[in-house]
Design a protein around this motif. Structure first.
Motif, PDB file in Angstrom:
ATOM      1  N   PRO A   4      52.409  37.417  32.669  1.00  0.00           N
ATOM      2  CA  PRO A   4      52.522  36.450  33.769  1.00  0.00           C
ATOM      3  C   PRO A   4      53.217  37.048  34.978  1.00  0.00           C
ATOM      4  CG  PRO A   4      52.976  35.374  31.671  1.00  0.00           C
ATOM      5  CD  PRO A   4      52.807  36.833  31.378  1.00  0.00           C
ATOM      6  N   PHE A   7      50.939  39.115  37.054  1.00  0.00           N
ATOM      7  CA  PHE A   7      49.999  38.293  37.813  1.00  0.00           C
ATOM      8  C   PHE A   7      50.621  37.817  39.107  1.00  0.00           C
ATOM      9  CE2 PHE A   7      45.996  37.163  35.876  1.00  0.00           C
ATOM     10  CZ  PHE A   7      46.096  37.842  34.673  1.00  0.00           C
ATOM     11  N   LEU A  11      49.575  38.624  42.930  1.00  0.00           N
ATOM     12  CA  LEU A  11      49.256  37.568  43.900  1.00  0.00           C
ATOM     13  C   LEU A  11      49.968  37.831  45.212  1.00  0.00           C
ATOM     14  CD1 LEU A  11      47.823  34.745  44.276  1.00  0.00           C
ATOM     15  CD2 LEU A  11      50.081  33.780  43.923  1.00  0.00           C
ATOM     16  N   SER A 226      43.483  32.033  40.902  1.00  0.00           N
ATOM     17  CA  SER A 226      44.415  32.092  39.783  1.00  0.00           C
ATOM     18  C   SER A 226      44.925  30.695  39.448  1.00  0.00           C
ATOM     19  CB  SER A 226      45.551  33.062  40.124  1.00  0.00           C
ATOM     20  OG  SER A 226      46.121  33.580  38.964  1.00  0.00           O
ATOM     21  N   ARG A 227      46.244  30.467  39.455  1.00  0.00           N
ATOM     22  CA  ARG A 227      46.736  29.102  39.181  1.00  0.00           C
ATOM     23  C   ARG A 227      46.148  28.118  40.200  1.00  0.00           C
ATOM     24  NH1 ARG A 227      52.715  30.171  39.062  1.00  0.00           N
ATOM     25  NH2 ARG A 227      51.907  31.954  37.938  1.00  0.00           N
ATOM     26  N   LYS A 230      42.640  27.212  39.234  1.00  0.00           N
ATOM     27  CA  LYS A 230      42.588  26.077  38.298  1.00  0.00           C
ATOM     28  C   LYS A 230      42.596  24.788  39.119  1.00  0.00           C
ATOM     29  CE  LYS A 230      46.024  28.513  35.353  1.00  0.00           C
ATOM     30  NZ  LYS A 230      45.303  29.637  34.842  1.00  0.00           N
ATOM     31  N   GLU A 249      39.014  33.369  39.772  1.00  0.00           N
ATOM     32  CA  GLU A 249      39.911  33.960  38.762  1.00  0.00           C
ATOM     33  C   GLU A 249      40.901  32.940  38.205  1.00  0.00           C
ATOM     34  OE1 GLU A 249      41.129  37.981  39.663  1.00  0.00           O
ATOM     35  OE2 GLU A 249      39.492  38.217  41.096  1.00  0.00           O
ATOM     36  N   SER A 250      40.353  31.792  37.851  1.00  0.00           N
ATOM     37  CA  SER A 250      41.185  30.689  37.357  1.00  0.00           C
ATOM     38  C   SER A 250      41.563  30.874  35.890  1.00  0.00           C
ATOM     39  CB  SER A 250      40.459  29.360  37.557  1.00  0.00           C
ATOM     40  OG  SER A 250      39.202  29.364  36.903  1.00  0.00           O
ATOM     41  N   GLN A 272      45.537  34.192  27.602  1.00  0.00           N
ATOM     42  CA  GLN A 272      46.323  32.962  27.722  1.00  0.00           C
ATOM     43  C   GLN A 272      45.666  31.838  26.926  1.00  0.00           C
ATOM     44  OE1 GLN A 272      46.937  31.462  31.767  1.00  0.00           O
ATOM     45  NE2 GLN A 272      48.960  30.794  31.083  1.00  0.00           N
ATOM     46  N   GLU A 280      54.490  27.407  29.849  1.00  0.00           N
ATOM     47  CA  GLU A 280      54.686  28.240  31.035  1.00  0.00           C
ATOM     48  C   GLU A 280      54.880  27.423  32.306  1.00  0.00           C
ATOM     49  OE1 GLU A 280      51.797  31.423  31.751  1.00  0.00           O
ATOM     50  OE2 GLU A 280      52.330  31.358  33.871  1.00  0.00           O
ATOM     51  N   TRP A 283      51.246  22.597  35.027  1.00  0.00           N
ATOM     52  CA  TRP A 283      49.886  22.350  35.520  1.00  0.00           C
ATOM     53  C   TRP A 283      49.229  21.174  34.798  1.00  0.00           C
ATOM     54  CZ3 TRP A 283      49.938  28.089  34.312  1.00  0.00           C
ATOM     55  CH2 TRP A 283      50.374  28.817  35.426  1.00  0.00           C
ATOM     56  N   TRP A 323      44.008  38.683  30.259  1.00  0.00           N
ATOM     57  CA  TRP A 323      44.784  37.436  30.291  1.00  0.00           C
ATOM     58  C   TRP A 323      43.929  36.244  30.748  1.00  0.00           C
ATOM     59  CZ3 TRP A 323      48.963  35.978  27.969  1.00  0.00           C
ATOM     60  CH2 TRP A 323      49.707  34.886  28.436  1.00  0.00           C
ATOM     61  N   LEU A 324      42.946  36.512  31.627  1.00  0.00           N
ATOM     62  CA  LEU A 324      42.041  35.451  32.101  1.00  0.00           C
ATOM     63  C   LEU A 324      41.006  35.099  31.037  1.00  0.00           C
ATOM     64  CD1 LEU A 324      41.278  36.870  35.678  1.00  0.00           C
ATOM     65  CD2 LEU A 324      42.955  35.111  35.096  1.00  0.00           C
ATOM     66  N   HIS A 358      43.647  41.507  40.477  1.00  0.00           N
ATOM     67  CA  HIS A 358      43.629  40.045  40.425  1.00  0.00           C
ATOM     68  C   HIS A 358      43.663  39.455  41.838  1.00  0.00           C
ATOM     69  CE1 HIS A 358      44.146  36.140  38.712  1.00  0.00           C
ATOM     70  NE2 HIS A 358      45.419  36.011  39.014  1.00  0.00           N
TER      71      HIS A 358
HETATM   72  C1  MCU Z   1      45.428  32.964  36.103  1.00  0.00           C
HETATM   73  O1  MCU Z   1      46.428  32.087  36.592  1.00  0.00           O
HETATM   74  C2  MCU Z   1      47.795  32.259  36.276  1.00  0.00           C
HETATM   75  C3  MCU Z   1      48.015  32.343  34.794  1.00  0.00           C
HETATM   76  O2  MCU Z   1      47.550  31.163  34.189  1.00  0.00           O
HETATM   77  C4  MCU Z   1      49.499  32.506  34.504  1.00  0.00           C
HETATM   78  O3  MCU Z   1      49.720  32.726  33.115  1.00  0.00           O
HETATM   79  C5  MCU Z   1      50.104  33.664  35.251  1.00  0.00           C
HETATM   80  O4  MCU Z   1      51.470  33.564  35.157  1.00  0.00           O
HETATM   81  O5  MCU Z   1      49.805  33.536  36.603  1.00  0.00           O
HETATM   82  C6  MCU Z   1      48.447  33.470  36.949  1.00  0.00           C
HETATM   83  C7  MCU Z   1      48.482  33.391  38.445  1.00  0.00           C
HETATM   84  O6  MCU Z   1      48.510  32.334  39.016  1.00  0.00           O
HETATM   85  O7  MCU Z   1      48.621  34.585  39.038  1.00  0.00           O
HETATM   86  C8  MCU Z   1      48.819  34.617  40.399  1.00  0.00           C
END
Ligand code: MCU
Length: 407
Positions: A4, A7, A11, A226-227, A230, A249-250, A272, A280, A283, A323-324, A358
């Motif tokens: 995490p 990630f 970002l 990512s988050r 989602k 990349e959700s 995940q 975590e 959400w 992880w995705l 990512h």
């Molecule tokens: C892919 O989205 C998330 C992921 O679910 C989390 O486990 C991780 O911590 O962060 C990812 C994210 O938002 O990365 C920027």
């Protein structure tokens, strides 16, 4: 390296290397669609009380109703969709409140302001707007959930939704923090994703009511990575006014299916899972906690997000990062593609590509992104049937139902 923490680091890096691609395209009239669906849904009963589901390791059948009958027509879909909406809310996301008592605001060329009143409480927020250069008349727009990691093309406005302000996503303890909870109470069962969807719907209320002709309510997309990807997926799923949903990349909690992610995890992948995700962050609803370690008992899974968006535009962008869950996102979204197939619709695309960091949009995904934006936001005729993955995964590995042709 797919922890995490890494990630989040990626970002941050990604935010600084966003590029924008300028495409010059005329703004064309866009065919109007599907609005009566929401109205028809209002008369649908939804999930019956006392509903229960027998545990099943395969992805549940989108085409069999809670009462056990087969969906055979597009007209039947509205009520099945209401059941699926209820499942997502009841088991996973928390309750999406309906339209509040009062929503007022305005649209300017730099921001959209929103004031909401409900049951004696009120909140106000705004979303910044970047209009395309040379805009005249109502333009299409992409709403970005916490910023954009795709290039927004020329001719399209960007509306920045501050999702963290609506519902915080620091950690699991964030539940109850943010404007949504100021309005509905900190004990409301909404997870952050559905609270964001509620907030974006209020922005759409203002755009819809606006008479100054700046943004075209019929040509609105949503994206996030990512988050926030989602979040983009849930926003698009829960408001039919969104013409194009682009979750990027959700991963798990987005384009991945809980069941497939669990089976991949059991096979030793660093992926995940629902069991991890509920610890975590905030959400999902606290209602999800009891299901997260027994995902086979859920009556739905994330292929059914496509059941919420069909027949609107949906381009699911993914990456080959453990992880995705590349197997999970590919299998899950290929099951989702079956739902569009049942409608005879090519308005959904899936694109998973390896070899990039990512949330750093690769040029290899540009053709499909351009095609979807042209078709659903710019009134073009581009072909949008895309199903691209480096994973050798078939939907049939994970489903036991057959896909009908809805009449
Ligand atoms: C892919 O989205 C998330 C992921 O679910 C989390 O486990 C991780 O911590 O962060 C990812 C994210 O938002 O990365 C920027």
């Amino acid at each position: 390296t797919n922890s995490p923490a890494s990630f989040i680091f990626q970002l941050v890096i990604m935010k600084y290397i966003l590029s924008s691609l300028l495409l010059v395209a005329p703004v064309l009239a866009f065919p109007t669609s599907s609005d009566s669906l929401l109205e028809r849904q209002a008369t649908c009963p939804g999930l019956p009380s006392g509903f229960s589901f027998a545990s099943d390791g395969k992805l549940p059948d989108p085409f069999t109703t809670a009462a056990g009958s087969k969906v055979t027509t597009k007209a039947d879909w509205a009520c099945r969709k209401k059941e699926i909406s209820d499942m997502f809310q009841k088991y996973e996301l928390g309750t999406l409140p309906g339209k509040p008592e009062s929503v007022t605001g305005s649209v300017s060329t730099s921001s959209i302001s929103v004031s909401v009143k409900n049951a004696g409480k009120s909140i106000s927020f705004s979303a910044s707007v970047k209009m395309p250069s040379g805009a005249s008349g109502a333009v299409p727009a992409i709403i970005t959930i916490g910023g954009s990691s795709i290039p927004i093309p020329a001719g399209v406005a960007t509306i920045n939704f501050n999702n963290d302000q609506m519902a915080a996503q620091q950690n699991k303890g964030s539940h109850g923090t943010g404007m949504f909870f100021d309005l509905y109470g900190k004990d409301h069962n909404a997870g952050a994703l559905i609270a964001w969807a509620w907030g974006v719907s209020r922005i759409l209320d203002i755009i819809e009511a606006d008479t100054t002709n700046k943004i075209d309510i019929k040509r609105i997309g949503v994206t996030g990575c990512s988050r926030n990807g989602k979040g983009a997926f849930i926003v698009g799923a829960f408001d039919d006014r969104i013409a194009l949903t682009i979750p990027q990349e959700s991963g798990s909690g987005g384009a991945a299916c809980w069941r497939i992610s669990d089976s991949e995890h059991n096979a030793g992948k660093n992926i995940q899972t629902a069991g991890e995700i509920i610890g975590e962050n905030a959400w999902f609803s606290p209602l999800f906690d009891q299901w997260a370690t027994k995902t086979s008992s859920l009556p739905h899974d994330h292929h059914m997000l496509a059941a919420m968006t069909v027949p609107r535009g949906l381009l699911v962008i993914e990456n080959n990062i453990d992880w995705l869950g590349p197997v999970s996102t590919t299998g899950c979204m290929r099951a989702g593609l079956e739902i569009y197939k049942a409608f005879g619709s090519d308005a959904m695309g899936f694109s998973e590509t390896p070899g990039h960091n990512h949330c750093q949009f690769p040029s290899s995904q540009q053709p499909e992104l351009t095609a979807f934006i042209n078709k659903f936001l710019k009134g073009g005729n581009d072909a949008t049937s895309v199903d691209k993955s480096d994973q050798n995964v078939k939907a049939s590995n994970y489903i036991s139902w057959t896909t009908p042709t809805l009449t």
